[in-house]
Design a protein around this motif. Structure first.
Motif, short mmCIF file in Angstrom:
data_model
loop_
_atom_site.label_atom_id
_atom_site.label_comp_id
_atom_site.label_asym_id
_atom_site.label_seq_id
_atom_site.Cartn_x
_atom_site.Cartn_y
_atom_site.Cartn_z
N TRP A 114 0.83 -1.17 0.07
CA TRP A 114 0.03 -0.28 0.03
C TRP A 114 1.02 1.31 -0.04
O TRP A 114 1.88 1.30 0.69
CB TRP A 114 -0.94 0.01 1.25
CG TRP A 114 -1.91 -1.00 1.15
CD1 TRP A 114 -2.05 -2.21 1.66
CD2 TRP A 114 -3.41 -0.50 0.57
NE1 TRP A 114 -3.42 -2.76 1.19
CE2 TRP A 114 -4.19 -1.66 0.78
CE3 TRP A 114 -4.02 0.67 0.41
CZ2 TRP A 114 -5.55 -2.02 0.72
CZ3 TRP A 114 -5.39 0.62 0.18
CH2 TRP A 114 -6.05 -0.63 0.14
N LEU A 118 -3.18 6.14 0.07
CA LEU A 118 -4.34 5.23 -0.19
C LEU A 118 -4.74 4.46 0.97
O LEU A 118 -5.74 3.95 1.49
CB LEU A 118 -4.32 4.13 -1.35
CG LEU A 118 -4.17 5.07 -2.63
CD1 LEU A 118 -3.42 4.34 -3.88
CD2 LEU A 118 -5.54 5.68 -3.06
N TRP A 119 -3.57 3.99 1.90
CA TRP A 119 -3.96 3.26 2.76
C TRP A 119 -4.64 4.09 3.99
O TRP A 119 -5.43 3.68 4.66
CB TRP A 119 -2.53 2.94 3.77
CG TRP A 119 -2.82 2.07 4.89
CD1 TRP A 119 -2.29 2.74 6.07
CD2 TRP A 119 -2.95 0.83 5.37
NE1 TRP A 119 -2.41 1.81 7.07
CE2 TRP A 119 -2.78 0.58 6.60
CE3 TRP A 119 -3.39 -0.13 4.46
CZ2 TRP A 119 -2.99 -0.60 7.09
CZ3 TRP A 119 -3.65 -1.51 5.05
CH2 TRP A 119 -3.61 -1.62 6.37
N ARG A 122 -8.37 4.27 2.92
CA ARG A 122 -8.85 2.83 3.34
C ARG A 122 -9.50 3.12 4.53
O ARG A 122 -10.68 2.58 4.79
CB ARG A 122 -7.97 1.97 2.85
CG ARG A 122 -8.65 0.50 3.29
CD ARG A 122 -7.49 -0.50 3.09
NE ARG A 122 -8.10 -1.91 2.85
CZ ARG A 122 -7.95 -2.82 3.85
NH1 ARG A 122 -7.64 -2.52 4.97
NH2 ARG A 122 -8.49 -3.94 3.84
N HIS A 123 -8.76 3.85 5.33
CA HIS A 123 -9.33 3.72 6.84
C HIS A 123 -10.39 4.74 7.04
O HIS A 123 -11.58 4.57 7.75
CB HIS A 123 -8.33 3.95 7.84
CG HIS A 123 -7.20 2.78 8.16
ND1 HIS A 123 -6.36 2.44 7.20
CD2 HIS A 123 -7.20 2.03 9.31
CE1 HIS A 123 -5.62 1.44 7.85
NE2 HIS A 123 -6.08 1.04 9.19
N ALA A 126 -13.64 3.42 5.26
CA ALA A 126 -14.12 2.26 5.72
C ALA A 126 -14.87 2.62 6.91
O ALA A 126 -16.12 2.17 7.18
CB ALA A 126 -13.12 1.25 6.52
N GLU A 221 -17.57 1.49 -4.69
CA GLU A 221 -17.56 -0.01 -4.09
C GLU A 221 -17.42 -1.02 -5.22
O GLU A 221 -16.99 -1.92 -5.29
CB GLU A 221 -18.97 -0.31 -3.33
CG GLU A 221 -19.16 0.41 -1.74
CD GLU A 221 -20.51 0.31 -1.52
OE1 GLU A 221 -21.32 -0.16 -1.94
OE2 GLU A 221 -20.52 0.57 -0.18
N ARG A 224 -13.97 -1.16 -6.11
CA ARG A 224 -13.11 -1.71 -5.11
C ARG A 224 -12.12 -0.63 -4.96
O ARG A 224 -10.76 -0.85 -4.88
CB ARG A 224 -12.52 -2.86 -5.69
CG ARG A 224 -13.24 -4.13 -5.94
CD ARG A 224 -12.52 -5.36 -6.38
NE ARG A 224 -11.68 -5.56 -5.27
CZ ARG A 224 -10.42 -5.78 -5.63
NH1 ARG A 224 -9.88 -5.35 -6.96
NH2 ARG A 224 -9.53 -5.90 -4.65
N PRO A 226 -10.43 1.75 -2.21
CA PRO A 226 -9.33 1.94 -2.85
C PRO A 226 -8.35 0.88 -3.23
O PRO A 226 -7.31 0.85 -3.59
CB PRO A 226 -8.55 3.06 -1.68
CG PRO A 226 -8.98 2.47 -0.37
CD PRO A 226 -10.30 2.23 -0.94
N ASP A 227 -8.89 -0.31 -2.46
CA ASP A 227 -8.08 -1.56 -2.61
C ASP A 227 -7.40 -1.68 -4.11
O ASP A 227 -6.26 -2.55 -4.24
CB ASP A 227 -8.93 -2.69 -2.30
CG ASP A 227 -9.35 -2.60 -0.64
OD1 ASP A 227 -9.99 -1.62 -0.57
OD2 ASP A 227 -8.83 -3.48 -0.09
N ARG A 230 -4.33 0.21 -4.67
CA ARG A 230 -3.30 0.22 -3.58
C ARG A 230 -1.83 0.49 -3.83
O ARG A 230 -1.34 1.31 -2.65
CB ARG A 230 -3.77 -0.99 -2.69
CG ARG A 230 -3.19 -2.26 -3.14
CD ARG A 230 -3.86 -3.24 -2.25
NE ARG A 230 -3.42 -4.66 -3.00
CZ ARG A 230 -4.41 -5.38 -3.71
NH1 ARG A 230 -5.48 -4.86 -3.91
NH2 ARG A 230 -3.97 -6.51 -4.28
N ASP A 235 -2.06 8.33 -7.72
CA ASP A 235 -3.35 7.85 -7.26
C ASP A 235 -4.51 8.48 -8.09
O ASP A 235 -5.41 7.67 -8.30
CB ASP A 235 -3.57 7.95 -5.72
CG ASP A 235 -3.40 9.22 -5.32
OD1 ASP A 235 -4.24 10.14 -5.28
OD2 ASP A 235 -2.16 9.60 -4.90
#
Length: 390
Positions: A114, A118-119, A122-123, A126, A221, A224, A226-227, A230, A235
């Motif tokens: 990652w 982007l990590w 992700r948090h 979520a 969704e 997908r 930001p997975d 990643r 970005d």
């Protein structure tokens, strides 16, 4: 004709193509499309990744908190392992200024595979999804929004059926180096990703400006995010491609009421900003690097070289052809300079600015092969990492 005259002629032909055949990239008329207020304002979660942004937040966060939005909206600021009290300052500013509700999310160091931003996203995403928002606004900690920014973004998306609406924030142009290099950054970006092509339904060209991206949650969704991106260093472009590949409609334009407040006062600051990801843009490919260097030399450096060589050696053809190419080049730069409210005398200096960008790109490749790679805020991404298991 002499060899230098033929080179100047090739440069002039290249500029003829760029003027008319590259999506009119030099125009600055791609602003938010026509829009109307929706009958029901959708809910929005604003996600702000922030790593050591204590200097920027007092300028940018109050404007975000003060958004005049008729629907439900809340802010999720992700404190990305900051060491300068970013999270505590964000809470203090929220208590002082009020406005939209703010939640500070703490993100640990990135997992393998990652990139840091982007990590952090992700948090934040979520947690934001727990409230089932209709849209996500992904915006950087150095971006200052006018009070109606969110409302205008949402109404543009709803009116035009867009899954992603992105505005390239107006970057700061206060110092001499910023005036010389920043408008050219936008100019070169638009040359690579002509906004008109990006905004054409079904077009292959995809891009976004990472500082201000409104994204439909359902589409995020499906793509997908930001997975699926990643590992991306660039970005924003990767995000737009993922949305387009998932069947979403995207739009990119220049901002009128969204500004970046981050200063780049010295040449070294601007150099670092460009060099950190220039070679990643070329897919870490030496052949693409060589082609880019040759292309920049032909398109931007050959015209003044033709003029000077022609005048010094009495080569009228070289001087005239080089001068014509230089004039077209400068003319295409004028709209961007006007957008940034800068002196038009900077237009003839574009070859010198292009030379700096050429050197930054080469330096980016040198950093990559020396193992330093793309470095930003204390993190280095030397080479693409293996993706984690799904």
């Amino acid at each position: 004709m002499s060899a230098i005259a033929w080179i100047a002629a090739a440069s002039l032909a290249a500029w003829g193509f760029l003027l008319l055949g590259q999506g009119f990239f030099w125009r600055t008329d791609q602003r938010l499309p026509p829009r109307e207020a929706p009958p029901r304002w959708p809910s929005v979660a604003v996600v702000v990744p922030a790593r050591d942004e204590a200097r920027m937040l007092p300028v940018s966060l109050p404007a975000l908190l003060a958004q005049d939005y008729p629907g439900r909206a809340e802010i999720f600021l992700v404190d990305d392992s900051s060491t300068d009290g970013t999270g505590a300052l964000a809470r203090e500013l929220a208590d002082r200024f009020g406005g939209l509700p703010l939640t500070v999310v703490s993100a640990p160091e990135p997992a393998p595979g990652w990139t840091g931003k982007l990590w952090a996203l992700r948090h934040g995403i979520a947690l934001a999804r727990e409230g089932r928002p209709d849209y996500l606004l992904l915006t950087d900690a150095d971006i200052a929004h006018e009070p109606d920014s969110l409302r205008e973004l949402v109404s543009a998306a709803r009116t035009n059926g867009l899954d992603l609406v992105s505005q390239m924030a107006r970057l700061r142009v206060s110092t001499a180096w910023e005036r010389l290099i920043v408008p050219a950054f936008v100019y070169f970006f638009a040359q690579l990703y002509p906004f008109r092509r990006v905004n054409k339904p079904g077009a292959r060209t995809a891009a976004a400006a990472g500082g201000c991206v409104l994204l439909r949650t359902e589409t995020a969704e499906r793509a997908r995010i930001p997975d699926s991106i990643r590992q991306a260093v660039i970005d924003d472009v990767s995000l737009a491609r993922a949305v387009r590949d998932a069947g979403g409609r995207i739009w990119l334009g220049l901002a009128e009421r969204v500004d970046s407040v981050r200063p780049y006062p010295r040449l070294t600051d601007l150099w670092r900003m460009v060099a950190r990801c220039a070679y990643a843009q070329l897919l870490h490919n030496p052949l693409l690097l060589a082609g880019t260097v040759a292309g920049l030399a032909l398109v931007y450096l050959a015209p003044p070289a033709g003029v000077y060589a022609g005048l010094a050696g009495g080569d009228t053809s070289a001087a005239l052809l080089g001068g014509a190419a230089w004039a077209v080049m400068a003319g295409t730069y004028v709209p961007v300079l006007r957008y940034y409210r800068q002196s038009l005398w900077l237009a003839p200096l574009l070859p010198f600015t292009a030379l700096l960008y050429l050197l930054m790109t080469v330096d980016s490749a040198v950093r990559h092969y020396r193992g330093r790679g793309a470095a930003w805020k204390g993190r280095t991404y030397a080479r693409p990492q293996a993706a984690p298991e799904r």
